[in-house]
Design a protein around this motif. Structure first.
Motif, mmCIF file in Angstrom:
data_model
loop_
_atom_site.group_PDB
_atom_site.id
_atom_site.type_symbol
_atom_site.label_atom_id
_atom_site.label_comp_id
_atom_site.label_asym_id
_atom_site.label_seq_id
_atom_site.Cartn_x
_atom_site.Cartn_y
_atom_site.Cartn_z
ATOM 1 N N THR A 24 -56.695 26.587 27.975
ATOM 2 C CA THR A 24 -55.272 26.820 27.696
ATOM 3 C C THR A 24 -54.504 27.309 28.918
ATOM 4 O O THR A 24 -53.273 27.345 28.897
ATOM 5 N N LYS A 39 -48.017 30.335 25.301
ATOM 6 C CA LYS A 39 -48.098 29.224 24.364
ATOM 7 C C LYS A 39 -48.995 29.620 23.184
ATOM 8 O O LYS A 39 -49.722 30.608 23.250
ATOM 9 N N ARG A 40 -48.939 28.800 22.131
ATOM 10 C CA ARG A 40 -49.707 29.113 20.925
ATOM 11 C C ARG A 40 -51.212 29.236 21.236
ATOM 12 O O ARG A 40 -51.874 30.172 20.782
ATOM 13 N N GLU A 81 -52.684 30.003 24.061
ATOM 14 C CA GLU A 81 -52.926 31.224 24.828
ATOM 15 C C GLU A 81 -52.891 32.448 23.922
ATOM 16 O O GLU A 81 -53.701 33.369 24.069
ATOM 17 N N ASP A 130 -54.173 24.561 18.728
ATOM 18 C CA ASP A 130 -53.181 25.017 19.695
ATOM 19 C C ASP A 130 -51.821 24.381 19.418
ATOM 20 O O ASP A 130 -51.610 23.738 18.384
ATOM 21 N N GLU A 131 -50.897 24.534 20.370
ATOM 22 C CA GLU A 131 -49.531 24.038 20.190
ATOM 23 C C GLU A 131 -49.451 22.511 20.109
ATOM 24 O O GLU A 131 -48.457 21.955 19.617
ATOM 25 N N ASN A 132 -50.517 21.826 20.550
ATOM 26 C CA ASN A 132 -50.534 20.363 20.494
ATOM 27 C C ASN A 132 -51.266 19.827 19.260
ATOM 28 O O ASN A 132 -51.465 18.620 19.130
#
Length: 471
Positions: free
Chosen positions: A100, A259-260, A262, A307-309
């Motif tokens: 990340t 970020k999400r 992280e 995660d964010e993706n």
């Protein structure tokens, strides 16, 4: 000497040392002599490195299978013990940091706060390791700090593995600091609780935790200074880290908000650390959720959370190829070797030699107890070392009609100060790039200095600090 001859010499050094001790130390008994030979073999191979250090760590399994020194299950069980589970869990959590980019962010933040001076770096990492290990298990402390330090060192080296000479003082500071801080409080390690149990049994009344702190914190401070000045001495020819404070501050600002992915990696890491630290608060409610299992449980969540993706934080293919399996073997080998030394009677024979040396209770006796405690910790865990050494100290001091308490307290300091072999806590920095041979060479020197310091402090406390010996 050609490279082939050097490698052949390195390869033969271990087995020859094993055979030498096996056949010349027969007064110890065949099994005990073999266990001592096994320790010499592993130490030499860790110094000369003719094979990978993790390969050396598997030797106790193979040699014991051939010679049947102790039941094989007693050896193998160490290779997936509770502490190995903790290391696996911590590794799974930290693997998401590199995926990340959290490792780069944490590295830059650390550089902004500490600075690029190697003296400041050593002071900060040693201080953090010592303070945290006063309250947390030393393995947890090393497992927490080593990946952060490794990420920082890799970042300042442009993403490549850092120079061994530059990383060594910082990794040594973490490995050694997380060990010595253990005697700063009763909860700093199981060895301390073993000592308290022996003292309460000996005297018949409770040993207050505040009394422990009052006795040991001044000694811990002096041991800390010895380690600090020794590490600064190692660092004499090492350059400061690349970059400037203003550069790292600017770089930190460019990262933007977390970020999400992280956030998940950082949150679970902090949560695992808090669960380890706050264990007494929920131990009765969740008796099975020890730090090892809380780290692993949160590590397994990485295979589920996204995660964010929308991608999972960690997949098994990546984990399988990136988990530090060698670190776990290396850590376990020390416990396996300690088990062999204890169960074959090698430690018992060494104890008999100490008793037969005619200690008188003076400076020489203090030095003997300190050296014995350090030796046992190198070959096993500090808990096992305390369990073996303290009854010996009690027996000898009572025979000499001395108050055993101050001698026991000084032995506790000794069993928390191990610097040489890359086993137990000291295996973790080696897995992050520390040269095992360098640790052994420097660690031997520091061990001698530490024994001298503990001896001098012990003699002074016994003779001039009545409170130290009072229970």
């Amino acid at each position: 000497m050609s490279s082939d001859m050097k490698r052949n010499f390195a390869l033969l050094s271990g087995p020859l040392a094993f055979l030498l001790l096996r056949f010349t130390a027969q007064s110890f008994g065949s099994a005990a002599a073999s266990a001592l030979g096994m320790a010499a073999w592993m130490a030499l191979w860790w110094v000369f490195r003719p094979v990978g250090i993790a390969v050396t760590a598997l030797l106790p399994i193979a040699v014991n299978a051939v010679l049947n020194l102790i039941p094989s299950g007693h050896v193998i069980s160490n290779y997936f013990s509770e502490i190995v589970v903790l290391l696996l869990g911590a590794d799974l959590i930290c693997l998401t940091w590199s995926r990340t980019g959290l490792d780069r962010r944490v590295a830059v933040k650390a550089l902004c706060g500490i600075g690029t001076s190697m003296r400041q770096q050593i002071l900060a990492w040693l201080g953090a390791s010592v303070v945290l290990s006063v309250f947390l298990p030393n393995v947890v402390v090393a497992a927490i700090l080593c990946p952060i330090a490794a990420a920082m060192l890799k970042f300042v080296n442009g993403g490549k593995n850092p120079d061994v000479r530059q990383s060594a003082p910082i990794l040594l500071a973490i490995g050694w600091g997380s060990g010595i801080g253990g005697f700063g409080s009763p909860i700093g390690g199981a060895a301390n609780l073993v000592a308290i149990a022996y003292m309460e049994q000996l005297t018949g009344h409770e040993f207050m935790y505040v009394d422990w702190v009052l006795r040991f914190v001044p000694i811990l401070f002096l041991v800390f200074l010895l380690n600090l000045f020794f590490l600064w001495q190692i660092n004499r020819t090492t350059q400061d880290l690349n970059g400037s404070a203003s550069y790292f501050k600017k770089l930190s600002e460019e990262f933007g908000p977390l970020k999400r992915g992280e956030k998940i990696g950082l949150t679970l890491f902090v949560l695992a650390t808090l669960l380890a630290f706050l264990r007494p608060l929920y131990a009765e409610l969740l008796p099975g959720l020890k730090p090892a299992y809380s780290f692993l449980t949160l590590g397994l969540l990485m295979f589920v959370l996204r995660d964010e993706n929308g991608e999972v934080m960690l997949d098994w293919k990546y984990a399988e190829s990136h988990v530090m399996w060698g670190m776990m073997f290396l850590f376990a080998s020390g416990m396996a070797l300690g088990r062999m030394l204890i169960e074959t009677g090698a430690v018992k024979q060494l104890t008999a030699l100490i008793a037969a040396s005619g200690p008188s209770g003076g400076l020489g006796t203090i030095a003997l107890f300190a050296a014995f405690g350090c030796f046992l910790t190198e070959m096993s865990s500090n808990t096992a070392a305390a369990s073996i050494a303290l009854p010996v100290v009690i027996s000898i001091t009572q025979t000499l009609r001395l108050n055993p308490v101050p001698y026991m307290l000084l032995t506790v300091v000794a069993v928390n100060c191990a610097y040489v072999l890359p086993v137990s806590t000291r295996a973790i920095p080696v897995s992050y790039g520390l040269d095992a041979g360098l640790q052994i060479r420097k660690g031997l020197r520091l061990t001698v200095l530490n024994v001298l310091l503990v001896t001098a402090l012990g003699w002074f406390c016994i003779n001039y600090v009545p409170f130290f010996a009072r229970f």
